[in-house]
Scaffold this active site. Structure first.
Site, PDB file in Angstrom:
ATOM      1  N   TYR A 145      55.584 -19.299  17.252  1.00 23.14           N
ATOM      2  CA  TYR A 145      55.091 -17.968  18.159  1.00 23.14           C
ATOM      3  C   TYR A 145      53.685 -18.662  18.135  1.00 23.14           C
ATOM      4  O   TYR A 145      52.946 -18.855  17.173  1.00 23.14           O
ATOM      5  CB  TYR A 145      55.248 -16.940  17.310  1.00 23.14           C
ATOM      6  CG  TYR A 145      54.267 -15.614  17.651  1.00 23.14           C
ATOM      7  CD1 TYR A 145      54.967 -15.028  18.848  1.00 23.14           C
ATOM      8  CD2 TYR A 145      53.373 -15.213  17.070  1.00 23.14           C
ATOM      9  CE1 TYR A 145      54.198 -14.055  19.438  1.00 23.14           C
ATOM     10  CE2 TYR A 145      52.874 -13.892  17.407  1.00 23.14           C
ATOM     11  CZ  TYR A 145      53.438 -13.429  18.837  1.00 23.14           C
ATOM     12  OH  TYR A 145      52.560 -12.281  19.082  1.00 23.14           O
ATOM     13  N   ASP A 240      48.567 -25.393  16.444  1.00 25.87           N
ATOM     14  CA  ASP A 240      48.255 -24.106  16.181  1.00 25.87           C
ATOM     15  C   ASP A 240      48.152 -23.853  14.792  1.00 25.87           C
ATOM     16  O   ASP A 240      49.283 -23.721  14.149  1.00 25.87           O
ATOM     17  CB  ASP A 240      49.268 -23.155  17.042  1.00 25.87           C
ATOM     18  CG  ASP A 240      49.055 -21.742  16.850  1.00 25.87           C
ATOM     19  OD1 ASP A 240      48.427 -21.251  15.867  1.00 25.87           O
ATOM     20  OD2 ASP A 240      49.635 -20.955  17.465  1.00 25.87           O
ATOM     21  N   LYS A 268      43.358 -15.734  11.392  1.00 24.54           N
ATOM     22  CA  LYS A 268      43.782 -15.055  10.121  1.00 24.54           C
ATOM     23  C   LYS A 268      42.651 -15.436   8.876  1.00 24.54           C
ATOM     24  O   LYS A 268      41.716 -14.751   8.959  1.00 24.54           O
ATOM     25  CB  LYS A 268      45.074 -15.666   9.683  1.00 24.54           C
ATOM     26  CG  LYS A 268      46.191 -15.102  10.905  1.00 24.54           C
ATOM     27  CD  LYS A 268      47.384 -15.220  10.391  1.00 24.54           C
ATOM     28  CE  LYS A 268      48.476 -15.171  11.691  1.00 24.54           C
ATOM     29  NZ  LYS A 268      49.193 -13.800  11.577  1.00 24.54           N
TER      30      LYS A 268
HETATM   31  N1  PMP Z   1      49.618 -18.466  16.366  1.00 20.74           N
HETATM   32  C1  PMP Z   1      50.150 -18.325  15.170  1.00 20.74           C
HETATM   33  C2  PMP Z   1      50.826 -19.646  14.561  1.00 20.74           C
HETATM   34  C3  PMP Z   1      50.616 -17.089  14.579  1.00 20.74           C
HETATM   35  O1  PMP Z   1      51.196 -16.792  13.481  1.00 20.74           O
HETATM   36  C4  PMP Z   1      49.946 -16.006  15.476  1.00 20.74           C
HETATM   37  C5  PMP Z   1      50.197 -14.597  14.726  1.00 20.74           C
HETATM   38  N2  PMP Z   1      51.080 -14.494  13.616  1.00 20.74           N
HETATM   39  C6  PMP Z   1      49.374 -16.183  16.449  1.00 20.74           C
HETATM   40  C7  PMP Z   1      48.967 -17.517  17.011  1.00 20.74           C
HETATM   41  C8  PMP Z   1      48.639 -14.946  17.155  1.00 20.74           C
HETATM   42  O2  PMP Z   1      47.571 -14.447  16.474  1.00 20.74           O
HETATM   43  P1  PMP Z   1      47.098 -12.888  16.664  1.00 20.74           P
HETATM   44  O3  PMP Z   1      48.204 -11.987  16.306  1.00 20.74           O
HETATM   45  O4  PMP Z   1      45.894 -12.862  15.995  1.00 20.74           O
HETATM   46  O5  PMP Z   1      46.952 -12.822  18.338  1.00 20.74           O
END
Ligand code: PMP
Length: 430
Positions: A145, A240, A268
């Site tokens: 994701y 990512d 995060k």
């Molecule tokens: N990339 C990864 C690996 C994630 O775990 C997340 C959110 N859990 C995101 C992108 C998206 O981040 P956000 O919810 O802050 O938009």
């Protein structure tokens, strides 16, 4: 436990907020709960709901709270920053300080741009890769994701997997026709696709430690192959690390596995609990971003002073000697304890862990990709989730999410958690 206030709030919220929540998985629908917990406050590794119930928290706001909630240094830094003003829409020196901390921690990042969420970070990184290479097609992996940008909502993990949504209405087919999604950890498949189409691929984006289909570590050599094939074809490799950055090591998964990507996405932890994302990489790529270069990306609140101060202070704490060693010990204690508890109750379960990120799947398969993760018995997971909640343990309400240990968890909290799991597993085994 009584949940009357949470129930009442959820009824009110359902009227004015779609699904009663501002992010889908929070609704706890997939585990069959008729309402989520509304949270009042949190402290250390404890979280308290609107009915006065307390829980040991393994969600940690979905990853950011690696120090635990309300760390005194972070709270102090935030109070100081707030006294200066909440937002200026103009540069501040705090942005330089967080950028310095990030570039020092992650050597592949020579320049970094702050944004407001992980979604913005990955979306902007993809635009940069496409702009820089002049190519349109991107490769991602099933069950990873990367936020909810249109081009990335293909075979996505996290809430998309939890709700069983194949993609999303509202994303035109033409937007995703340039997105290829391949099985995670399948190096042969990546090689084959890159041999045929490598010259059309702008980038490969990957969660180097996948945390959105439950927790799935990279197979030995998988990340190396991604590096090799992208280098050969002139495509960019995007890690990512929104979830695993500063989580599995101070320098993230790239430090742990010794692979240097072209672009890294963060979020995060670097916001210490405030809304932040970032993307960064080698100078030659990052200089391609406006106003230095032609690829446009902007943000009213980007580099927000409160978020910067929480991030800077969080990273200062993480840098202290022994921080990750201690987190590793606690996480190993928890993971081993849960494993033994499942064995004792003869529950079929498969465990994955990288540092303080962990996953437990109700399957006898080794979980190496999304297809494996989907063999998990979701009814059993729901029963486990509810049983643990009843015993005061707050877990992510989905099989397809990771659990997080924080520095605020003590051995006592962990042993209480293991004992709760022993009882819940025994109940499930009946
Ligand atoms: N990339 C990864 C690996 C994630 O775990 C997340 C959110 N859990 C995101 C992108 C998206 O981040 P956000 O919810 O802050 O938009």
């Amino acid at each position: 436990m009584k949940y009357e206030n949470s129930r009442k709030f959820f009824e009110q919220a359902m009227n004015i907020i779609p699904g009663g929540v501002n992010s889908p998985v929070r609704a706890c629908k997939s585990v069959g709960s008729d309402h989520p917990l509304f949270i009042n406050n949190a402290d250390g590794c404890m979280i308290f709901d609107a009915d006065g119930n307390s829980f040991i928290d393994y969600v940690g706001s979905w990853g950011p709270m690696i120090l635990g909630h309300r760390h005194p240094k972070v709270t102090e830094a935030l109070s100081f920053a707030l006294a200066q003003g909440a937002s200026f829409g103009a540069p501040t020196s705090a942005e330089i300080r967080l950028a310095q901390a990030v570039t020092e921690a992650v050597p592949s990042i020579e320049m970094v741009r702050m944004v407001n969420s992980g979604t913005e970070a990955t979306m902007s990184a993809i635009r940069l890769a496409r702009g820089f290479t002049g190519r349109d097609t991107i490769i991602k992996f099933d069950g990873c994701y990367h936020g909810h940008a249109d081009t990335l909502l293909v075979e996505a993990g996290s809430g998309v997997a939890t709700l069983g949504i194949p993609g999303s209405p509202g994303v035109p087919k033409s937007f995703v026709e340039h997105t290829l999604s391949l099985p995670y950890n399948d190096a042969d498949c990546v090689r084959e696709v890159m041999e045929k189409q490598g010259d059309k691929i702008a980038c490969i984006i990957v969660e180097p430690v996948a945390g959105n289909m439950g927790l799935v570590p990279p197979a030995h050599g998988f990340l190396e192959i991604l590096r090799e094939v992208t280098e050969k074809s002139g495509s960019l490799l995007i890690f990512d690390e929104v979830m695993c950055g500063f989580r599995v090591a101070y320098g993230g998964a790239q430090e742990l596995y010794g692979i240097s990507p072209d672009i890294t996405c963060l979020g995060k932890i670097i916001g210490g609990g405030l809304p932040v994302g970032a993307y960064g990489g080698k100078r030659e790529f990052m200089e391609y971003i406006a106003p230095q270069g032609p690829v446009y990306q902007a943000g009213t609140l980007s580099g927000n002073p409160l978020a910067m101060s929480a991030g800077i202070t969080t990273l200062e704490q993480l840098k202290k000697p022994g921080f990750y060693e201690s987190l590793e010990e606690k996480s190993a204690r928890l993971s081993e304890g849960l494993k033994k508890a499942a064995e004792k109750a003869e529950i079929k379960a498969s465990f994955n862990r990288v540092g303080s990120m962990m996953g437990l799947f109700f399957t006898d398969k080794d979980v190496k990709n999304f297809a494996d993760a989907k063999t998990s018995d979701l009814d059993l997971f729901s029963a486990y989730y509810k049983g643990m909640l009843q015993k005061g343990i707050y877990l992510a309400p989905s099989q397809f999410e990771a659990g997080f240990v924080s520095a605020a968890h003590t051995d006592e909290h962990i042993d209480t958690t293991i004992k709760a799991a022993e009882e819940v597993f025994a109940m499930l085994a009946r």
